[in-house]
Design a protein around this motif. Structure first.
Motif, PDB file in Angstrom:
ATOM      1  N   UNK A 136       0.830  -1.207   0.000  1.00 45.09           N
ATOM      2  CA  UNK A 136       0.000   0.000   0.000  1.00 45.09           C
ATOM      3  C   UNK A 136       0.864   1.257   0.000  1.00 45.09           C
ATOM      4  N   UNK A 137       2.057   1.176   0.555  1.00 49.29           N
ATOM      5  CA  UNK A 137       2.931   2.341   0.668  1.00 49.29           C
ATOM      6  C   UNK A 137       3.974   2.422  -0.436  1.00 49.29           C
ATOM      7  N   UNK A 138       3.997   1.462  -1.346  1.00 44.21           N
ATOM      8  CA  UNK A 138       5.070   1.407  -2.338  1.00 44.21           C
ATOM      9  C   UNK A 138       5.087   2.616  -3.258  1.00 44.21           C
ATOM     10  N   UNK A 139       3.938   3.236  -3.499  1.00 43.45           N
ATOM     11  CA  UNK A 139       3.896   4.435  -4.343  1.00 43.45           C
ATOM     12  C   UNK A 139       4.292   5.684  -3.560  1.00 43.45           C
ATOM     13  N   UNK A 140       4.005   5.696  -2.266  1.00 47.63           N
ATOM     14  CA  UNK A 140       4.233   6.904  -1.474  1.00 47.63           C
ATOM     15  C   UNK A 140       5.619   6.963  -0.838  1.00 47.63           C
ATOM     16  N   UNK A 141       6.424   5.910  -0.958  1.00 44.91           N
ATOM     17  CA  UNK A 141       7.738   5.939  -0.292  1.00 44.91           C
ATOM     18  C   UNK A 141       8.672   6.966  -0.901  1.00 44.91           C
ATOM     19  N   UNK A 142       8.421   7.339  -2.146  1.00 45.45           N
ATOM     20  CA  UNK A 142       9.317   8.295  -2.788  1.00 45.45           C
ATOM     21  C   UNK A 142       9.012   9.738  -2.398  1.00 45.45           C
ATOM     22  N   UNK A 143       7.904   9.958  -1.677  1.00 47.60           N
ATOM     23  CA  UNK A 143       7.629  11.302  -1.175  1.00 47.60           C
ATOM     24  C   UNK A 143       8.686  11.633  -0.142  1.00 47.60           C
ATOM     25  N   UNK A 144       9.289  12.779  -0.272  1.00 48.35           N
ATOM     26  CA  UNK A 144      10.353  13.159   0.650  1.00 48.35           C
ATOM     27  C   UNK A 144      11.733  12.728   0.178  1.00 48.35           C
ATOM     28  N   UNK A 145      11.787  11.973  -0.915  1.00 47.14           N
ATOM     29  CA  UNK A 145      13.072  11.593  -1.492  1.00 47.14           C
ATOM     30  C   UNK A 145      13.334  12.455  -2.726  1.00 47.14           C
ATOM     31  N   UNK A 146      14.581  12.572  -3.098  1.00 43.06           N
ATOM     32  CA  UNK A 146      14.976  13.402  -4.228  1.00 43.06           C
ATOM     33  C   UNK A 146      15.239  12.549  -5.459  1.00 43.06           C
ATOM     34  N   UNK A 147      14.910  13.094  -6.625  1.00 42.33           N
ATOM     35  CA  UNK A 147      15.272  12.432  -7.878  1.00 42.33           C
ATOM     36  C   UNK A 147      16.764  12.651  -8.114  1.00 42.33           C
ATOM     37  N   UNK A 148      17.308  11.975  -9.104  1.00 36.45           N
ATOM     38  CA  UNK A 148      18.730  12.131  -9.413  1.00 36.45           C
ATOM     39  C   UNK A 148      19.041  13.589  -9.766  1.00 36.45           C
ATOM     40  N   UNK A 149      18.184  14.211 -10.550  1.00 34.89           N
ATOM     41  CA  UNK A 149      18.417  15.594 -10.971  1.00 34.89           C
ATOM     42  C   UNK A 149      18.366  16.554  -9.777  1.00 34.89           C
ATOM     43  N   UNK A 150      17.376  16.391  -8.911  1.00 33.50           N
ATOM     44  CA  UNK A 150      17.269  17.242  -7.722  1.00 33.50           C
ATOM     45  C   UNK A 150      18.487  17.067  -6.815  1.00 33.50           C
ATOM     46  N   UNK A 151      18.935  15.827  -6.685  1.00 36.77           N
ATOM     47  CA  UNK A 151      20.088  15.538  -5.847  1.00 36.77           C
ATOM     48  C   UNK A 151      21.355  16.177  -6.421  1.00 36.77           C
ATOM     49  N   UNK A 152      21.523  16.079  -7.732  1.00 39.40           N
ATOM     50  CA  UNK A 152      22.700  16.683  -8.367  1.00 39.40           C
ATOM     51  C   UNK A 152      22.708  18.196  -8.171  1.00 39.40           C
ATOM     52  N   UNK A 153      21.523  18.832  -8.187  1.00 40.10           N
ATOM     53  CA  UNK A 153      21.428  20.274  -7.944  1.00 40.10           C
ATOM     54  C   UNK A 153      21.869  20.614  -6.521  1.00 40.10           C
ATOM     55  N   UNK A 154      21.478  19.798  -5.555  1.00 43.89           N
ATOM     56  CA  UNK A 154      21.887  20.020  -4.160  1.00 43.89           C
ATOM     57  C   UNK A 154      23.397  19.875  -4.015  1.00 43.89           C
ATOM     58  N   UNK A 155      23.962  18.868  -4.655  1.00 48.02           N
ATOM     59  CA  UNK A 155      25.412  18.656  -4.580  1.00 48.02           C
ATOM     60  C   UNK A 155      26.143  19.838  -5.215  1.00 48.02           C
ATOM     61  N   UNK A 156      25.628  20.355  -6.329  1.00 45.96           N
ATOM     62  CA  UNK A 156      26.245  21.520  -6.980  1.00 45.96           C
ATOM     63  C   UNK A 156      26.167  22.752  -6.068  1.00 45.96           C
ATOM     64  N   UNK A 157      25.028  22.947  -5.400  1.00 47.28           N
ATOM     65  CA  UNK A 157      24.901  24.079  -4.474  1.00 47.28           C
ATOM     66  C   UNK A 157      25.902  23.973  -3.344  1.00 47.28           C
ATOM     67  N   UNK A 158      26.104  22.760  -2.844  1.00 47.67           N
ATOM     68  CA  UNK A 158      27.100  22.551  -1.777  1.00 47.67           C
ATOM     69  C   UNK A 158      28.505  22.907  -2.272  1.00 47.67           C
ATOM     70  N   UNK A 159      28.824  22.440  -3.473  1.00 50.10           N
ATOM     71  CA  UNK A 159      30.161  22.710  -4.037  1.00 50.10           C
ATOM     72  C   UNK A 159      30.353  24.210  -4.257  1.00 50.10           C
ATOM     73  N   UNK A 160      29.317  24.889  -4.764  1.00 48.09           N
ATOM     74  CA  UNK A 160      29.409  26.326  -4.979  1.00 48.09           C
ATOM     75  C   UNK A 160      29.557  27.081  -3.668  1.00 48.09           C
ATOM     76  N   UNK A 161      28.838  26.639  -2.640  1.00 49.10           N
ATOM     77  CA  UNK A 161      28.923  27.274  -1.330  1.00 49.10           C
ATOM     78  C   UNK A 161      30.318  27.053  -0.732  1.00 49.10           C
ATOM     79  N   UNK A 162      30.881  25.879  -0.943  1.00 47.84           N
ATOM     80  CA  UNK A 162      32.209  25.569  -0.403  1.00 47.84           C
ATOM     81  C   UNK A 162      33.280  26.417  -1.101  1.00 47.84           C
ATOM     82  N   UNK A 163      33.163  26.602  -2.411  1.00 49.47           N
ATOM     83  CA  UNK A 163      34.153  27.406  -3.131  1.00 49.47           C
ATOM     84  C   UNK A 163      33.987  28.892  -2.803  1.00 49.47           C
ATOM     85  N   UNK A 164      32.755  29.329  -2.523  1.00 51.89           N
ATOM     86  CA  UNK A 164      32.522  30.730  -2.202  1.00 51.89           C
ATOM     87  C   UNK A 164      33.098  31.099  -0.837  1.00 51.89           C
ATOM     88  N   UNK A 165      33.092  30.144   0.098  1.00 53.95           N
ATOM     89  CA  UNK A 165      33.622  30.430   1.432  1.00 53.95           C
ATOM     90  C   UNK A 165      35.141  30.319   1.503  1.00 53.95           C
TER      91      UNK A 165
END
Length: 181
Positions: free
Chosen positions: A151-180
């Motif tokens: 029953x929960x197999x469709x809803x487990x992905x709520x709150x999880x990130x797709x590959x593209x969303x995750x890559x954007x977060x990793x890029x933001x981290x890298x940009x923040x690290x280089x800016x500091x």
């Protein structure tokens, strides 16, 4: 002919890419960069692994020990599953710890389930050879296999990130690290 063959080999997706959808949980339990990857198969089984940006994979750390002993009364190694209805499987919540990774520099990382469901198996091979966790995190170095409720197999992905969303977060981290710096 040889270049065509080489080009064809480059475009062939891996087994993991062919049959699993990658989902990510960033900053698990509020700990920066401790990201986990959930490989979801079409039959709803989820394989829990470390994400590419996890400190254990990024920093060149040496893994001293991996333990499935969560507390004095709870060991994921004691999980015994049997039968069609997977009797005896330990039930996990999203934040349930699966294992602890101890590094030679004294750092300790707790890997969480990230999905609700029954624990089908843990990877005992990483206990004997912890380096495969770093060498092949998506295949032989997986942490555990979890089966969400139907029953929960469709809803487990709520709150999880797709590959593209995750890559954007990793890029933001890298940009923040280089800016500091």
């Amino acid at each position: 002919m040889a270049t065509e063959l080489a080009a064809a080999e480059l475009t062939v997706p891996s087994l993991v890419d062919r049959y699993f959808t990658r989902w990510y949980k960033a900053d698990v339990k509020g700990k920066p960069c401790e990201d986990h990857c959930i490989l979801q198969h079409s039959n709803r089984i989820c394989v829990i692994t470390l994400a590419e940006s996890h400190p254990v994979l990024q920093s060149g750390k040496t893994i001293k020990n991996i333990s499935y002993q969560i507390s004095t009364n709870c060991s994921r190694l004691q999980n015994k599953v049997s039968g069609k209805f997977k009797r005896g499987a330990q039930f996990l919540t999203e934040l349930a710890p699966l294992c602890k990774i101890y590094c030679s520099d004294g750092e300790e990382y707790t890997v969480s389930s990230c999905v609700r469901g029954r624990l089908m198996e843990v990877n005992e091979n990483i206990l004997h050879k912890p380096s495969i966790l770093q060498e092949k995190p998506s295949t032989e170095g997986y942490i555990a296999v979890v089966l969400p409720k139907f029953e929960e197999s469709k809803s487990i992905t709520e709150g999880l990130l797709t590959q593209k969303q995750y890559e954007e977060i990793v890029m933001k981290r890298m940009n923040a690290a280089t800016a500091t710096s």
